[in-house]
Scaffold this motif. Sequence first.
Motif, PDB file in Angstrom:
ATOM      1  N   VAL A 135      16.821  92.986  63.645  1.00 13.84           N
ATOM      2  CA  VAL A 135      18.079  92.553  63.050  1.00 13.84           C
ATOM      3  C   VAL A 135      18.004  91.039  62.866  1.00 13.84           C
ATOM      4  CG1 VAL A 135      20.595  92.514  63.293  1.00 13.84           C
ATOM      5  CG2 VAL A 135      19.275  94.401  64.276  1.00 13.84           C
ATOM      6  N   PHE A 136      18.354  90.579  61.645  1.00 14.71           N
ATOM      7  CA  PHE A 136      18.217  89.157  61.308  1.00 14.71           C
ATOM      8  C   PHE A 136      19.553  88.603  60.812  1.00 14.71           C
ATOM      9  CE2 PHE A 136      14.025  91.021  60.884  1.00 14.71           C
ATOM     10  CZ  PHE A 136      13.173  90.065  61.405  1.00 14.71           C
ATOM     11  N   PRO A 137      20.402  88.132  61.720  1.00 18.75           N
ATOM     12  CA  PRO A 137      21.639  87.506  61.260  1.00 18.75           C
ATOM     13  C   PRO A 137      21.419  86.050  60.849  1.00 18.75           C
ATOM     14  CG  PRO A 137      21.621  87.636  63.650  1.00 18.75           C
ATOM     15  CD  PRO A 137      20.356  88.289  63.176  1.00 18.75           C
ATOM     16  N   ILE A 138      22.136  85.636  59.811  1.00 20.76           N
ATOM     17  CA  ILE A 138      22.229  84.220  59.467  1.00 20.76           C
ATOM     18  C   ILE A 138      23.443  83.683  60.206  1.00 20.76           C
ATOM     19  CG2 ILE A 138      22.465  82.558  57.583  1.00 20.76           C
ATOM     20  CD1 ILE A 138      21.346  84.692  55.692  1.00 20.76           C
ATOM     21  N   ALA A 139      23.261  82.582  60.938  1.00 19.64           N
ATOM     22  CA  ALA A 139      24.287  82.143  61.879  1.00 19.64           C
ATOM     23  C   ALA A 139      24.338  80.616  61.951  1.00 19.64           C
ATOM     24  CB  ALA A 139      23.970  82.706  63.266  1.00 19.64           C
ATOM     25  N   PRO A 140      25.436  80.075  62.451  1.00 16.91           N
ATOM     26  CA  PRO A 140      25.476  78.632  62.695  1.00 16.91           C
ATOM     27  C   PRO A 140      24.372  78.228  63.672  1.00 16.91           C
ATOM     28  CG  PRO A 140      27.673  79.586  62.843  1.00 16.91           C
ATOM     29  CD  PRO A 140      26.713  80.737  62.767  1.00 16.91           C
ATOM     30  N   ALA A 159      30.694  92.659  61.630  1.00 14.58           N
ATOM     31  CA  ALA A 159      32.140  92.532  61.819  1.00 14.58           C
ATOM     32  C   ALA A 159      32.536  91.210  62.479  1.00 14.58           C
ATOM     33  CB  ALA A 159      32.650  93.702  62.662  1.00 14.58           C
ATOM     34  N   ILE A 160      31.588  90.352  62.774  1.00 13.58           N
ATOM     35  CA  ILE A 160      31.875  89.088  63.463  1.00 13.58           C
ATOM     36  C   ILE A 160      31.975  87.959  62.442  1.00 13.58           C
ATOM     37  CG2 ILE A 160      31.034  87.410  65.158  1.00 13.58           C
ATOM     38  CD1 ILE A 160      29.599  89.709  66.573  1.00 13.58           C
ATOM     39  N   PRO A 161      33.086  87.237  62.390  1.00 14.95           N
ATOM     40  CA  PRO A 161      33.230  86.132  61.430  1.00 14.95           C
ATOM     41  C   PRO A 161      32.148  85.068  61.642  1.00 14.95           C
ATOM     42  CG  PRO A 161      35.345  86.676  62.441  1.00 14.95           C
ATOM     43  CD  PRO A 161      34.302  87.429  63.199  1.00 14.95           C
ATOM     44  N   GLY A 162      31.636  84.566  60.540  1.00 17.55           N
ATOM     45  CA  GLY A 162      30.646  83.499  60.603  1.00 17.55           C
ATOM     46  C   GLY A 162      29.217  83.982  60.700  1.00 17.55           C
ATOM     47  N   LEU A 163      29.009  85.290  60.840  1.00 20.52           N
ATOM     48  CA  LEU A 163      27.663  85.859  60.876  1.00 20.52           C
ATOM     49  C   LEU A 163      27.494  86.819  59.698  1.00 20.52           C
ATOM     50  CD1 LEU A 163      27.295  86.811  64.669  1.00 20.52           C
ATOM     51  CD2 LEU A 163      26.772  84.633  63.566  1.00 20.52           C
ATOM     52  N   ARG A 164      26.291  86.864  59.170  1.00 20.78           N
ATOM     53  CA  ARG A 164      25.970  87.830  58.124  1.00 20.78           C
ATOM     54  C   ARG A 164      24.495  88.175  58.235  1.00 20.78           C
ATOM     55  NH1 ARG A 164      25.838  82.824  55.815  1.00 20.78           N
ATOM     56  NH2 ARG A 164      24.198  82.390  54.266  1.00 20.78           N
ATOM     57  N   LEU A 165      24.131  89.317  57.712  1.00 24.20           N
ATOM     58  CA  LEU A 165      22.754  89.777  57.810  1.00 24.20           C
ATOM     59  C   LEU A 165      21.912  89.186  56.691  1.00 24.20           C
ATOM     60  CD1 LEU A 165      23.345  93.527  58.713  1.00 24.20           C
ATOM     61  CD2 LEU A 165      22.781  91.646  60.269  1.00 24.20           C
ATOM     62  N   GLY A 166      20.698  88.746  57.046  1.00 31.44           N
ATOM     63  CA  GLY A 166      19.796  88.197  56.052  1.00 31.44           C
ATOM     64  C   GLY A 166      19.159  89.271  55.193  1.00 31.44           C
ATOM     65  N   TRP A 167      18.784  90.369  55.825  1.00 32.87           N
ATOM     66  CA  TRP A 167      18.164  91.494  55.127  1.00 32.87           C
ATOM     67  C   TRP A 167      18.816  92.774  55.623  1.00 32.87           C
ATOM     68  CZ3 TRP A 167      15.317  87.593  57.476  1.00 32.87           C
ATOM     69  CH2 TRP A 167      14.609  86.740  56.606  1.00 32.87           C
ATOM     70  N   PRO A 168      18.810  93.835  54.833  1.00 37.99           N
ATOM     71  CA  PRO A 168      19.316  95.121  55.331  1.00 37.99           C
ATOM     72  C   PRO A 168      18.520  95.549  56.569  1.00 37.99           C
ATOM     73  CG  PRO A 168      18.888  95.211  52.963  1.00 37.99           C
ATOM     74  CD  PRO A 168      18.297  93.928  53.446  1.00 37.99           C
ATOM     75  N   PRO A 210       4.193  85.646  47.362  1.00 39.77           N
ATOM     76  CA  PRO A 210       5.616  85.610  47.696  1.00 39.77           C
ATOM     77  C   PRO A 210       6.226  87.000  47.619  1.00 39.77           C
ATOM     78  CG  PRO A 210       5.297  84.942  45.422  1.00 39.77           C
ATOM     79  CD  PRO A 210       3.911  85.147  46.005  1.00 39.77           C
ATOM     80  N   GLY A 211       7.428  87.129  48.200  1.00 38.50           N
ATOM     81  CA  GLY A 211       8.138  88.395  48.114  1.00 38.50           C
ATOM     82  C   GLY A 211       9.338  88.406  49.028  1.00 38.50           C
ATOM     83  N   VAL A 212      10.472  88.870  48.534  1.00 35.71           N
ATOM     84  CA  VAL A 212      11.694  88.935  49.333  1.00 35.71           C
ATOM     85  C   VAL A 212      11.487  89.895  50.498  1.00 35.71           C
ATOM     86  CG1 VAL A 212      14.118  89.645  49.323  1.00 35.71           C
ATOM     87  CG2 VAL A 212      13.195  88.322  47.407  1.00 35.71           C
ATOM     88  N   GLY A 213      11.869  89.446  51.681  1.00 36.99           N
ATOM     89  CA  GLY A 213      11.814  90.311  52.853  1.00 36.99           C
ATOM     90  C   GLY A 213      10.426  90.722  53.278  1.00 36.99           C
TER      91      GLY A 213
END
Length: 357
Positions: free
Chosen positions: A288-293, A273-282, A106-109
């Motif tokens: 690029v890996f956004p977490i999204a609906p 900068a977009i509401p409802g999206l955030r990055l999973g990892w730096p 196992p390991g993050v990222g």
Amino acid sequence: MHFNSDNVVGASPRVLAALVAANAGAAGSYGADPWTARVEAAFDALFERKVHVFPVTTGTAANALACATICPPWGALLTHRESHVIDDECGAPEFFMGGAKLVGLPGVGGKITPQALDAYFAAEPGGVRRPPVKALSIAQGTEFGLAYDPDEIAALSAAARARGLRMHMDGARFANALVACGCSPAEMTWKAGIDLLSFGATKNGCLMAEAVILFDAALAEDFRFRRKRAGQTLSKQRLISAQFEAYLADDHWRALAAHANAMAARLAAGIAAIPGLRLGWPVMINEVFPIAPAPLLAHLHARGVACHDWTDDALPPDNRARPGEIVLRFVTSFATVPEEVESLLAILRDFAAGRGA
């Protein structure tokens, strides 16, 4: 718009021109040609020492042959449990290792730590119930767009060395990771304890050019027969060497990777900068890996955006996907232009604002 992989684009014009030029006339076969001699010298200079370079045609061949070089059929090779080596090579490493076992940690990222290595060995029962661990393979960058810095590699290789393990680096995106870390190829590899490297160029501007680079001369003699037996000793090797020559000359390979990374950074800044999206990892390299609906994926496909949904198992504990969310993967390349990034961001903003597909 193609953001599903950096494999979807062709070669850089400079690499393609070198390939066409090398196609003219006749030259020695099986690596007995001037292009291969010059490329071997170029790799020596790049890594600040004599290295042993074996061009192959695919990353799968490079990884499978490299793993087989450092892990015998009765052994086990450790890697991240979601690494390309264990998840995406269709069993090629196990096949070329003659039945040796791949074991996922196992390991993050996608990153393995010395602590994860310690935990694995602490739980080992000993005896002959399990194959002995002989090697460790890490990806640079990982399947989640992260890169190990030289200190991280050195710490991990020290932990591996203490247990007699050899170290392999899957460098399919080696150039992108190198640019992100701002270090030298030597600092990222043999100076940090890497024994052999799968040096990838296909994703970063070549048509079909990979290489296994051995930093230990003791491994090279057997490897030349291993490569031949696998059908990867090429009669017209100059056509791969010519690609590498143009790729490495004048730091062209770094410039290509820097552009791909910059396009990913631009995309990531817009997504943040977009509401409802955030990055999973730096964002470190060209992924690029956004977490999204979850409905966003269908929205993107309907708007002609090629991209993948991705596994969320290696997300940081404080940034897990919530019910109804997915992880997406966008990959930029040396050929991505700012206009493509801005078009994708406009589609994402439309979705966030509730405008139709």
